[in-house]
Design a protein around this motif. Structure first.
Motif, PDB file in Angstrom:
ATOM      1  N   GLN A 116       0.836  -1.214   0.000  1.00 37.76           N
ATOM      2  CA  GLN A 116       0.000   0.000   0.000  1.00 37.76           C
ATOM      3  C   GLN A 116       0.865   1.257   0.000  1.00 37.76           C
ATOM      4  O   GLN A 116       0.571   2.236  -0.684  1.00 37.76           O
ATOM      5  CB  GLN A 116      -0.918  -0.006   1.221  1.00 37.76           C
ATOM      6  CG  GLN A 116      -2.065  -1.019   1.104  1.00 37.76           C
ATOM      7  CD  GLN A 116      -2.915  -1.065   2.360  1.00 37.76           C
ATOM      8  OE1 GLN A 116      -2.499  -0.599   3.413  1.00 37.76           O
ATOM      9  NE2 GLN A 116      -4.099  -1.663   2.243  1.00 37.76           N
ATOM     10  N   ARG A 117       1.956   1.218   0.787  1.00 37.26           N
ATOM     11  CA  ARG A 117       2.860   2.374   0.787  1.00 37.26           C
ATOM     12  C   ARG A 117       3.503   2.558  -0.579  1.00 37.26           C
ATOM     13  O   ARG A 117       3.647   3.680  -1.087  1.00 37.26           O
ATOM     14  CB  ARG A 117       3.932   2.180   1.851  1.00 37.26           C
ATOM     15  CG  ARG A 117       3.388   2.303   3.270  1.00 37.26           C
ATOM     16  CD  ARG A 117       4.467   1.985   4.284  1.00 37.26           C
ATOM     17  NE  ARG A 117       3.955   2.130   5.650  1.00 37.26           N
ATOM     18  CZ  ARG A 117       4.629   1.733   6.731  1.00 37.26           C
ATOM     19  NH1 ARG A 117       5.837   1.176   6.594  1.00 37.26           N
ATOM     20  NH2 ARG A 117       4.104   1.896   7.943  1.00 37.26           N
ATOM     21  N   GLU A 118       3.902   1.413  -1.168  1.00 35.74           N
ATOM     22  CA  GLU A 118       4.498   1.491  -2.506  1.00 35.74           C
ATOM     23  C   GLU A 118       3.499   2.073  -3.505  1.00 35.74           C
ATOM     24  O   GLU A 118       3.844   2.903  -4.359  1.00 35.74           O
ATOM     25  CB  GLU A 118       4.950   0.087  -2.933  1.00 35.74           C
ATOM     26  CG  GLU A 118       5.654   0.074  -4.302  1.00 35.74           C
ATOM     27  CD  GLU A 118       6.061  -1.331  -4.721  1.00 35.74           C
ATOM     28  OE1 GLU A 118       6.573  -1.480  -5.843  1.00 35.74           O
ATOM     29  OE2 GLU A 118       5.839  -2.281  -3.916  1.00 35.74           O
ATOM     30  N   LYS A 119       2.243   1.652  -3.381  1.00 39.50           N
ATOM     31  CA  LYS A 119       1.194   2.161  -4.292  1.00 39.50           C
ATOM     32  C   LYS A 119       0.981   3.672  -4.098  1.00 39.50           C
ATOM     33  O   LYS A 119       0.839   4.427  -5.068  1.00 39.50           O
ATOM     34  CB  LYS A 119      -0.112   1.418  -4.035  1.00 39.50           C
ATOM     35  CG  LYS A 119      -1.252   1.852  -4.947  1.00 39.50           C
ATOM     36  CD  LYS A 119      -2.513   1.069  -4.670  1.00 39.50           C
ATOM     37  CE  LYS A 119      -3.644   1.526  -5.583  1.00 39.50           C
ATOM     38  NZ  LYS A 119      -4.880   0.767  -5.311  1.00 39.50           N
ATOM     39  N   GLU A 120       0.983   4.133  -2.857  1.00 39.79           N
ATOM     40  CA  GLU A 120       0.795   5.566  -2.593  1.00 39.79           C
ATOM     41  C   GLU A 120       1.932   6.375  -3.196  1.00 39.79           C
ATOM     42  O   GLU A 120       1.715   7.441  -3.778  1.00 39.79           O
ATOM     43  CB  GLU A 120       0.725   5.792  -1.087  1.00 39.79           C
ATOM     44  CG  GLU A 120      -0.559   5.268  -0.452  1.00 39.79           C
ATOM     45  CD  GLU A 120      -0.539   5.423   1.067  1.00 39.79           C
ATOM     46  OE1 GLU A 120       0.494   5.902   1.582  1.00 39.79           O
ATOM     47  OE2 GLU A 120      -1.539   5.058   1.712  1.00 39.79           O
ATOM     48  N   VAL A 121       3.165   5.864  -3.073  1.00 39.93           N
ATOM     49  CA  VAL A 121       4.308   6.574  -3.652  1.00 39.93           C
ATOM     50  C   VAL A 121       4.179   6.661  -5.162  1.00 39.93           C
ATOM     51  O   VAL A 121       4.404   7.716  -5.778  1.00 39.93           O
ATOM     52  CB  VAL A 121       5.624   5.882  -3.241  1.00 39.93           C
ATOM     53  CG1 VAL A 121       6.811   6.490  -4.007  1.00 39.93           C
ATOM     54  CG2 VAL A 121       5.850   6.020  -1.740  1.00 39.93           C
ATOM     55  N   LEU A 122       3.797   5.533  -5.794  1.00 38.70           N
ATOM     56  CA  LEU A 122       3.654   5.527  -7.258  1.00 38.70           C
ATOM     57  C   LEU A 122       2.532   6.466  -7.700  1.00 38.70           C
ATOM     58  O   LEU A 122       2.668   7.170  -8.714  1.00 38.70           O
ATOM     59  CB  LEU A 122       3.375   4.094  -7.734  1.00 38.70           C
ATOM     60  CG  LEU A 122       4.570   3.133  -7.675  1.00 38.70           C
ATOM     61  CD1 LEU A 122       4.126   1.708  -7.990  1.00 38.70           C
ATOM     62  CD2 LEU A 122       5.659   3.561  -8.653  1.00 38.70           C
ATOM     63  N   GLU A 123       1.411   6.461  -6.983  1.00 38.29           N
ATOM     64  CA  GLU A 123       0.299   7.348  -7.369  1.00 38.29           C
ATOM     65  C   GLU A 123       0.701   8.817  -7.223  1.00 38.29           C
ATOM     66  O   GLU A 123       0.334   9.655  -8.054  1.00 38.29           O
ATOM     67  CB  GLU A 123      -0.918   7.047  -6.498  1.00 38.29           C
ATOM     68  CG  GLU A 123      -1.609   5.729  -6.864  1.00 38.29           C
ATOM     69  CD  GLU A 123      -2.818   5.454  -5.983  1.00 38.29           C
ATOM     70  OE1 GLU A 123      -2.904   6.102  -4.911  1.00 38.29           O
ATOM     71  OE2 GLU A 123      -3.635   4.602  -6.345  1.00 38.29           O
ATOM     72  N   LYS A 124       1.451   9.128  -6.187  1.00 37.49           N
ATOM     73  CA  LYS A 124       1.916  10.495  -6.015  1.00 37.49           C
ATOM     74  C   LYS A 124       2.838  10.906  -7.164  1.00 37.49           C
ATOM     75  O   LYS A 124       2.718  12.004  -7.725  1.00 37.49           O
ATOM     76  CB  LYS A 124       2.631  10.624  -4.673  1.00 37.49           C
ATOM     77  CG  LYS A 124       3.062  12.046  -4.339  1.00 37.49           C
ATOM     78  CD  LYS A 124       3.684  12.108  -2.960  1.00 37.49           C
ATOM     79  CE  LYS A 124       4.095  13.535  -2.637  1.00 37.49           C
ATOM     80  NZ  LYS A 124       4.710  13.633  -1.287  1.00 37.49           N
ATOM     81  N   GLN A 125       3.763   9.981  -7.534  1.00 35.30           N
ATOM     82  CA  GLN A 125       4.652  10.276  -8.657  1.00 35.30           C
ATOM     83  C   GLN A 125       3.859  10.416  -9.962  1.00 35.30           C
ATOM     84  O   GLN A 125       4.154  11.273 -10.793  1.00 35.30           O
ATOM     85  CB  GLN A 125       5.697   9.158  -8.777  1.00 35.30           C
ATOM     86  CG  GLN A 125       6.694   9.113  -7.618  1.00 35.30           C
ATOM     87  CD  GLN A 125       7.648   7.941  -7.713  1.00 35.30           C
ATOM     88  OE1 GLN A 125       7.501   7.093  -8.600  1.00 35.30           O
ATOM     89  NE2 GLN A 125       8.628   7.869  -6.804  1.00 35.30           N
ATOM     90  N   ARG A 126       2.839   9.567 -10.127  1.00 34.46           N
ATOM     91  CA  ARG A 126       2.036   9.627 -11.361  1.00 34.46           C
ATOM     92  C   ARG A 126       1.285  10.971 -11.435  1.00 34.46           C
ATOM     93  O   ARG A 126       1.176  11.579 -12.506  1.00 34.46           O
ATOM     94  CB  ARG A 126       1.045   8.474 -11.395  1.00 34.46           C
ATOM     95  CG  ARG A 126       0.239   8.425 -12.704  1.00 34.46           C
ATOM     96  CD  ARG A 126      -0.655   7.226 -12.780  1.00 34.46           C
ATOM     97  NE  ARG A 126      -1.709   7.296 -11.774  1.00 34.46           N
ATOM     98  CZ  ARG A 126      -2.718   6.418 -11.707  1.00 34.46           C
ATOM     99  NH1 ARG A 126      -2.767   5.408 -12.568  1.00 34.46           N
ATOM    100  NH2 ARG A 126      -3.631   6.528 -10.759  1.00 34.46           N
ATOM    101  N   LEU A 173       1.932   0.260 -11.118  1.00 29.86           N
ATOM    102  CA  LEU A 173       0.734   0.294 -10.275  1.00 29.86           C
ATOM    103  C   LEU A 173      -0.132  -0.931 -10.511  1.00 29.86           C
ATOM    104  O   LEU A 173      -0.728  -1.497  -9.569  1.00 29.86           O
ATOM    105  CB  LEU A 173      -0.070   1.570 -10.546  1.00 29.86           C
ATOM    106  CG  LEU A 173       0.439   2.839  -9.855  1.00 29.86           C
ATOM    107  CD1 LEU A 173      -0.320   4.058 -10.370  1.00 29.86           C
ATOM    108  CD2 LEU A 173       0.258   2.733  -8.345  1.00 29.86           C
ATOM    109  N   GLU A 174      -0.242  -1.371 -11.757  1.00 31.72           N
ATOM    110  CA  GLU A 174      -1.030  -2.573 -12.034  1.00 31.72           C
ATOM    111  C   GLU A 174      -0.404  -3.788 -11.345  1.00 31.72           C
ATOM    112  O   GLU A 174      -1.118  -4.640 -10.776  1.00 31.72           O
ATOM    113  CB  GLU A 174      -1.102  -2.789 -13.541  1.00 31.72           C
ATOM    114  CG  GLU A 174      -1.960  -1.769 -14.269  1.00 31.72           C
ATOM    115  CD  GLU A 174      -1.915  -1.964 -15.771  1.00 31.72           C
ATOM    116  OE1 GLU A 174      -1.210  -2.898 -16.217  1.00 31.72           O
ATOM    117  OE2 GLU A 174      -2.570  -1.175 -16.489  1.00 31.72           O
ATOM    118  N   ALA A 175       0.951  -3.895 -11.367  1.00 28.74           N
ATOM    119  CA  ALA A 175       1.620  -5.027 -10.711  1.00 28.74           C
ATOM    120  C   ALA A 175       1.390  -4.976  -9.204  1.00 28.74           C
ATOM    121  O   ALA A 175       1.120  -6.011  -8.563  1.00 28.74           O
ATOM    122  CB  ALA A 175       3.115  -4.997 -11.025  1.00 28.74           C
TER     123      ALA A 175
END
Length: 1055
Positions: free
Chosen positions: A378-388, A619-621
């Protein structure tokens, strides 16, 4: 200039709108000879009526500088376009004949009629008189807003001018004689009374209007006397009714006295009975209080018995409940002992419990590990969404910059913009690369350098599409130009790329002159675009310099031999002459950049798009990994719950035997306690029975006492009811008497109110009588000592009972109220006391003197009666001298008016209208017309008829007055404006036929236009009004010379 009738029109009305060649301050003084006098013009021949206008002269008046008009004796038609000055002539006639400025409807001050910019103006009117023409001159001072009057060049007052004008029967304020343009609509608004007055003044004999005014004054005096007599009679009648009502009030008051006495007697009886009823009520209250005390004691004994019974019942219920609980507890102990026998041994369950505990610990560890991995994902996903989001925002900013460039393209070149949209939707139709317009694909590295590129590349190429294939370009142009009709440009990039072609000279060699870059290095662009620009515009060969380059420009030109160069603010183009081999240079200032100021790094944008795609893939992965971890976590959760339930069941089975033993021991102890708590029910029942018997004995004694008290209370109640019945009878009788009394009192109040109103009305009428008598005496010229003639007095009416209301004559002069009588008695006593000690001879002398005075007054009264009879005879004679000629005059007007309307296939009539023959101020002339055969005759009003119908009716009424007219001239200004062509033609024919007859008064007809082929008469005079800056001055106007010149030109023309 020839009129349509063939008669030469006077040149006088020609208008000179030019300013006179002199200072405005020297305009026409009050009395002086004009250094440039008005020319003497020929006057139309014919017979003028007494008072007709022979000449009109104007100077600095409204639109005119200097103008003189000489009208004819019959019909004068003044024609000219709007604004030329036709109505100015009408204003001159009105003001020159002492008319009021406000009557024209233009201005209320005479100074406003002077031409703008001038301090003084002049109007001169010459009127025909058999004894010698009358010349009236009016000089107008603008600053003082005053007028100076002259008759035949001699100064006079305005009052003298008005008297001279009135003597010739000229009435410029009468709409039947003088109808200016702004007053045409007001003719239809005249009331019948106003129309009669205007007609009398215009066409009636001079004495007709005077007789009418005398009759109205006579009638007003009669009304004053009649009104006084009516009010006096009303006063006498109200006074009699007031006395009758006063007597009725007295009788009603006397009739109420016996009734009042009887009401007082009954009221005393009622008060006695109420006292006795109150005493009985007190006795009943005391006995009732004792009864209440006995009842309370009895109820208390009942409650004691009930409490004893309830206590016994409670003890019985408790004993039954104790026995029942002992039985239930013994049964529960038996059941627990049976269950204890069947219970397992605790040692056999421990291995199972240990195994379940171990499994539960293992599952919880796996679950904690899985939840940790979920949190990491979840933390990894939040970081990626912020970068996106950051990358998307950056791309959006790039797109906004690109949109700015596209908006500029759309605003300036809409067709090119539409073609770009089409290209983006149809890129799959092209085989090779197609670049959008150059202005969209160029990306400046520094916005400050955009001006060099825009000044170097033509606007046509900046909005041109760049193709790599000729076939693709033809497809594009066919679709866009031919099918969509869009005006676009397209170019083809060179097959061999010029994008990376090196310049002929190194930039380092040119830096000494201030050059810092070639044009190509200032921006980025796709390879086809860059190749085309290098090939076509040689951007790799054109250096860009600074202000330093501008300072050394001559050296740069001579040494570098460059073809094009740019300085900070200028562009230089260099050419070498073929003949002299000299270098020719031309420079132009750089224009401000418009399209390329927005910079978009397309390479960076593509890099950001690739980053966005990679982030979406990551994000999909992450999402798929999270889903798998959540499924694993759910399975571990279910396994954990199952193991917990199994462990709980084993623990409950392990502790069950020990719990059963504890419960059995507890229940046995409870039985021992319940068996110890015993109760003797028989002893308790015996004690309760004894107490209840004692209470019943006390209760019987209390009931005996209560019965005696109730008998006493009943006796008191019977006595009270008897008294209440007697009181009710008395009150009923009193209410009946009071109702009768109220009814009579109501009638008395109504009568008293009626008396008060009648007395107030009497006082008001008395005051009104005094005022009317005073007014009537003033109107009839009677002094305070003279009595009103007997003819205006009537008998006082009789009162309703049939008896005469007139008191004896000896009492008519006496007062009507007690206060007035007392005052009169006091006065008479004082007067009688004055007679004491008088000489009898003096009294006789006083009597003789009064007798003589009475005789003189009687003779004077008789003379007034004779005078009144003569006064009424005069009214009859004046009425006959006024009314009969007036009826004849109206009949003549009606005959001519009806004939005029009949000739137009319409109908109209004029009659004398009044509601009461004696109301001379209500007489009026009524005009009724109809313009369609299907309608009835309707009275001419400002609202019922249309504007054209009102104009026709007004014109025909004035024409009906024309032959009867005793006024010297009539003026009608632009009355034909609202008429349709048919009515206008008919009315014009009637005007010509009527106004051009012999012995008719002068007629002025003003109009801005005329229909074609109208009939004209030889007796007409047509006056044309022109204006303009090049008009001929009046003193140079010579109609005969103009005609001779015209004939010479006609004769010399070749046949």
């Amino acid at each position: 200039m020839a009129t349509p009738s063939g008669k030469a029109a006077p040149p006088n009305p020609q208008v000179s709108k030019r300013s006179l060649p002199r200072d405005a301050s020297s305009e026409v003084p009050s009395k002086r000879k004009n250094s440039n006098p008005l020319p003497t013009l020929p006057r139309p021949s014919g017979t003028f009526v007494e008072g007709s206008i022979v000449r009109i002269a104007m100077e600095n008046f409204l639109t005119y500088d200097i103008c003189e008009v000489c009208p004819g004796p019959h019909l004068n038609m003044i024609i000219g376009a709007n604004g030329t000055g036709k109505s100015s002539i009408v204003c001159a006639i009105c003001l020159g004949l002492a008319g009021k400025p406000a009557f024209m409807g233009r201005a209320d001050k005479v100074g406003f009629f002077v031409k703008r910019g001038c301090s003084k103006g002049l109007v001169e009117i010459e009127l025909f008189r058999t004894s010698g023409n009358l010349i009236i001159t009016r000089e107008i001072d603008v600053i003082k807003n005053q007028s100076f009057w002259f008759i035949n060049k001699k100064p006079v007052t305005q009052k003298i001018v008005e008297e001279q004008v009135a003597a010739l029967n000229i009435q410029v304020g009468n709409l039947c004689q003088f109808l200016p343009q702004d007053k045409v609509g007001e003719f239809a608004k005249l009331s019948k009374i106003e129309l009669l007055e205007a007609t009398e003044k215009s066409v009636g004999p001079p004495e007709m209007h005077r007789y009418h005014c005398e009759l109205k004054n006579f009638r007003e005096k009669e009304k004053q006397l009649e009104e006084y007599e009516n009010v006096r009679q009303e006063y006498e009648g109200v006074k009699l009714i007031r006395d009758r009502v006063k007597e009725e009030v007295r009788k009603l008051k006397e009739g109420q006295i016996p009734m009042t006495r009887r009401i007082e007697e009954i009221d005393r009886q009622r008060r006695t009975l109420e006292v006795r009823i109150k005493e009985k009520s007190t006795d009943i209250k005391e006995v009732s209080q004792k009864c209440k005390q006995r009842q309370d004691l009895i109820e208390r004994k009942d409650r004691q018995i009930k409490e004893l019974q309830q206590a016994l019942t409670v003890k019985q219920n408790e004993e039954m409940d104790r026995q029942k609980r002992i039985s239930n507890t013994r049964k529960m102990i038996e059941d627990l002992q049976n269950e204890l026998k069947t219970a397992e041994n605790c040692e056999s369950l421990q291995p199972q419990l240990d195994a379940v505990t171990s499994d539960l610990r293992r599952v919880q560890e796996e679950k904690a590990l899985c939840e940790g991995e979920i949190i990491d994902k979840q933390r990894e996903k939040e970081v990626l969404e912020k970068q996106r989001r950051s990358v998307s925002d950056h791309i959006t900013r790039f797109d906004n910059l690109m949109n700015q460039k596209e908006d500029k393209l759309r605003q300036r070149y809409r067709d090119t913009y539409d073609a770009v949209l089409w290209l983006r939707n149809n890129r799959d139709r092209f085989k090779q690369r197609v670049c959008e317009p150059i202005m969209l694909t160029i990306n400046m590295k520094d916005n400050k350098n955009a001006k060099y590129v825009e000044n170097h590349i033509s606007s046509n190429d900046l909005r041109a599409f760049v193709f790599e294939s000729q076939e693709d370009m033809e497809i594009f142009l066919r679709e866009v130009r031919d099918n969509k009709k869009l005006r676009v440009n397209a170019v083809i990039a060179p097959k061999i790329s010029y994008a990376d072609k090196a310049p002929s000279r190194s930039l380092n060699d040119l830096k000494q002159y201030g050059f810092f870059s070639y044009l190509r290095e200032l921006f980025d662009a796709p390879d086809p675009v860059m190749s085309y620009l290098c090939c076509q515009y040689h951007i790799h060969e054109v250096p860009v310099g600074t202000e330093r380059t501008r300072e050394r420009i001559e050296r740069v030109i001579q040494e570098t031999r460059l073809k094009q160069i740019y300085t900070a603010e200028e562009k230089y183009v260099l050419k070498t002459s073929v003949y002299s081999n000299k270098v020719i240079s031309s420079n132009t200032s750089l224009k401000v950049a418009q399209f390329l100021t927005v910079t978009v790094d397309l390479e960076q944008r593509r890099h950001l798009e690739e980053q966005l795609k990679e982030m979406n893939r990551q994000l999909e992965a992450v999402d798929s990994g999270l889903a798998a971890l959540r499924d694993t976590n759910r399975r571990l959760e279910l396994k954990d719950n199952e193991l917990r339930l199994e462990k709980k069941a084993l623990l409950e089975r392990k502790t069950r035997k020990r719990q059963l033993e504890q419960k059995i021991s507890s229940k046995l102890a409870s039985i021992r306690l319940m068996e110890q708590d015993t109760c003797n029910l028989e002893e308790e029942e015996r004690k309760a029975s004894t107490k209840i018997k004692e209470i019943n004995v006390q209760k019987a004694k209390l009931v005996t006492e209560l019965t005696g008290l109730v008998k006493i209370c009943t006796s008191f109640q019977i006595q009270k009811v008897d008294l209440i019945l007697q009181n009710t009878t008395v009150i009923s009788e009193k209410n009946k008497l009071e109702a009768d009394y109220m009814a009579s009192s109501s009638q008395l109040r109504v009568t008293e109110q009626q008396f008060i109103e009648l007395d107030d009305n009497r006082q008001r009428l008395l005051q009104k009588c005094k005022e009317l008598m005073k007014k009537a005496r003033q109107v009839c010229n009677l002094s305070a000592e003279q009595a009103v003639p007997q003819e205006f007095q009537t008998q006082v009416p009789t009162i309703p009972n049939g008896h005469s209301s007139s008191p004896p004559m000896a009492f008519q002069d006496l007062p009507n109220t007690l206060d007035e009588i007392d005052a009169l008695l006091t006065e008479e006593r004082s007067r009688a006391s004055c007679f004491t000690g008088l000489n009898p001879s003096v009294v006789v002398e006083e009597y003789s003197k009064r007798e003589v005075e009475i005789q003189q007054l009687t003779e004077e009264l008789q003379g007034k009666k004779v005078e009144l009879d003569e006064y009424r005879e005069n009214i009859s004679q004046v009425k006959e001298r006024w009314l009969n000629p007036l009826k004849e005059l109206v009949e003549k007007i009606n005959e001519k008016f009806s004939n005029f309307f009949s000739s137009m296939q319409c109908a109209g009539e004029v009659d004398l209208h009044t509601e009461n023959e004696e109301d001379y101020d209500k007489y009026g002339i009524r005009i009724r017309v109809k313009f369609r055969s299907s309608t009835q005759l309707h009275e001419l009003t400002p609202h019922h008829q249309s504007g054209g119908e009102r104009s026709v009716s007004t014109m025909l009424y004035l024409m009906a007055l024309q032959e009867l007219n005793r006024c010297p001239f009539r003026v009608v200004d632009e009355i034909n404006q609202g008429m349709d062509p048919i009515n206008e033609r008919r009315v014009f024919e009637m005007v010509v036929n009527t106004a051009c007859k012999e012995n008719t008064s002068q007629y002025f007809f003003i109009t801005p236009k005329l229909l074609q082929n109208l009939p004209y008469s030889e007796k007409m005079t047509v006056l044309f009004v022109y204006n303009g800056p090049h008009m001929l001055e009046p003193n140079r106007w010579n109609l005969k010379a103009f005609q001779r010149r015209r004939r010479r030109i006609t004769f010399t023309q070749p046949q």
